[in-house]
Design an enzyme around this catalytic site. Sequence first.
Site, mmCIF file in Angstrom:
data_model
loop_
_atom_site.group_PDB
_atom_site.id
_atom_site.type_symbol
_atom_site.label_atom_id
_atom_site.label_comp_id
_atom_site.label_asym_id
_atom_site.label_seq_id
_atom_site.Cartn_x
_atom_site.Cartn_y
_atom_site.Cartn_z
ATOM 1 N N LYS A 163 62.285 61.887 -4.085
ATOM 2 C CA LYS A 163 61.368 62.263 -5.189
ATOM 3 C C LYS A 163 61.760 61.598 -6.509
ATOM 4 C CE LYS A 163 60.197 66.713 -3.062
ATOM 5 N NZ LYS A 163 61.193 66.800 -1.966
ATOM 6 N N LEU A 164 61.623 60.262 -6.560
ATOM 7 C CA LEU A 164 62.049 59.513 -7.748
ATOM 8 C C LEU A 164 61.155 59.795 -8.951
ATOM 9 C CD1 LEU A 164 62.841 55.927 -6.342
ATOM 10 C CD2 LEU A 164 64.180 58.037 -6.177
HETATM 11 O O1 C5P Z 1 63.218 73.734 7.566
HETATM 12 P P1 C5P Z 1 61.812 73.444 7.147
HETATM 13 O O2 C5P Z 1 60.885 73.089 8.283
HETATM 14 O O3 C5P Z 1 61.246 74.505 6.224
HETATM 15 O O4 C5P Z 1 61.979 72.096 6.286
HETATM 16 C C1 C5P Z 1 60.928 71.550 5.558
HETATM 17 C C2 C5P Z 1 61.399 70.303 4.873
HETATM 18 O O5 C5P Z 1 60.348 69.850 4.043
HETATM 19 C C3 C5P Z 1 62.601 70.477 3.965
HETATM 20 O O6 C5P Z 1 63.321 69.242 4.005
HETATM 21 C C4 C5P Z 1 62.000 70.708 2.610
HETATM 22 O O7 C5P Z 1 62.823 70.258 1.570
HETATM 23 C C5 C5P Z 1 60.772 69.829 2.683
HETATM 24 N N1 C5P Z 1 59.698 70.194 1.793
HETATM 25 C C6 C5P Z 1 59.103 71.453 1.801
HETATM 26 N N2 C5P Z 1 58.088 71.739 0.944
HETATM 27 C C7 C5P Z 1 57.650 70.800 0.105
HETATM 28 C C8 C5P Z 1 58.231 69.535 0.092
HETATM 29 C C9 C5P Z 1 59.255 69.262 0.963
HETATM 30 O O8 C5P Z 1 59.479 72.320 2.571
HETATM 31 N N3 C5P Z 1 56.640 71.074 -0.681
#
Ligand code: C5P
Length: 231
Positions: free
Chosen positions: A63-64
């Site tokens: 996320k730059l």
């Molecule tokens: O373990 P889980 O399936 O919840 O992981 C979801 C991944 O997606 C994590 O790496 C989390 O940081 C990422 N993520 C998220 N929601 C967002 C953006 C990214 O859960 N809005």
Amino acid sequence: MDARDRLIVALDLPSVAAADAMVTRLGDAVSFYKIGYQLAFAGGLAFAETLIRAKKQVFIDLKLHDIGNTVATGVESVAKLGATFLTVHAYPQTMHAAVDARKGSGLRILAVTVLTSYDDADLAAAGYDFTVPELVAERAAQARDIGIDGLVCSAEEAAKLRGIASAGMVLVTPGIRPVGADKGDQKRIMTPAAAIAAGADHLVVGRPIVEAPDPKAAAEAIVAEIAGATR
Ligand code: C5P
């Protein structure tokens, strides 16, 4: 697209050793991995190169957001790694710099519109005079006009963003939980099949796979569900 290539497994693990062991366990069931802050800052960028050499696709989720020149040179380095996706925050200057810098490489830039942990009060506290849906829609339209390759969004937002994004843009959705899986800290969740039906191209799944008793079986079940939903 092969259903397997729609699943992106989040390697949210503390060390390269743990990530390497997980990738070995998952074997051919998984072709696409996401590396975020935790692993990236613990040797994960070198591990990304190892994965790419092993013909896996890699999503660098850092996320730059910085001044244009810094974003551009950072994007050039990520493109040299051979990564497939890189996230940036959806600020116009940042998006312009990232899109220009990825030209000529296989890297595609995904924009994060509004973090899903933010509600309207968080936006107001950060100085914005927009609701979350308003700002998501505004930034998605800006991303489209700038030529961003895709958006990270919740599965709930996917149907609406399909109407804003250009046809070639990919929608990548986390917050996926197979029926019966533990929600963890995710609040707005969808099953893999429902997320595909809502318009998602790729699903990011972490804990339901990496914390499963049998991660490979969990991944195979999700790929089968995706395959069923895309037929
Ligand atoms: O373990 P889980 O399936 O919840 O992981 C979801 C991944 O997606 C994590 O790496 C989390 O940081 C990422 N993520 C998220 N929601 C967002 C953006 C990214 O859960 N809005």
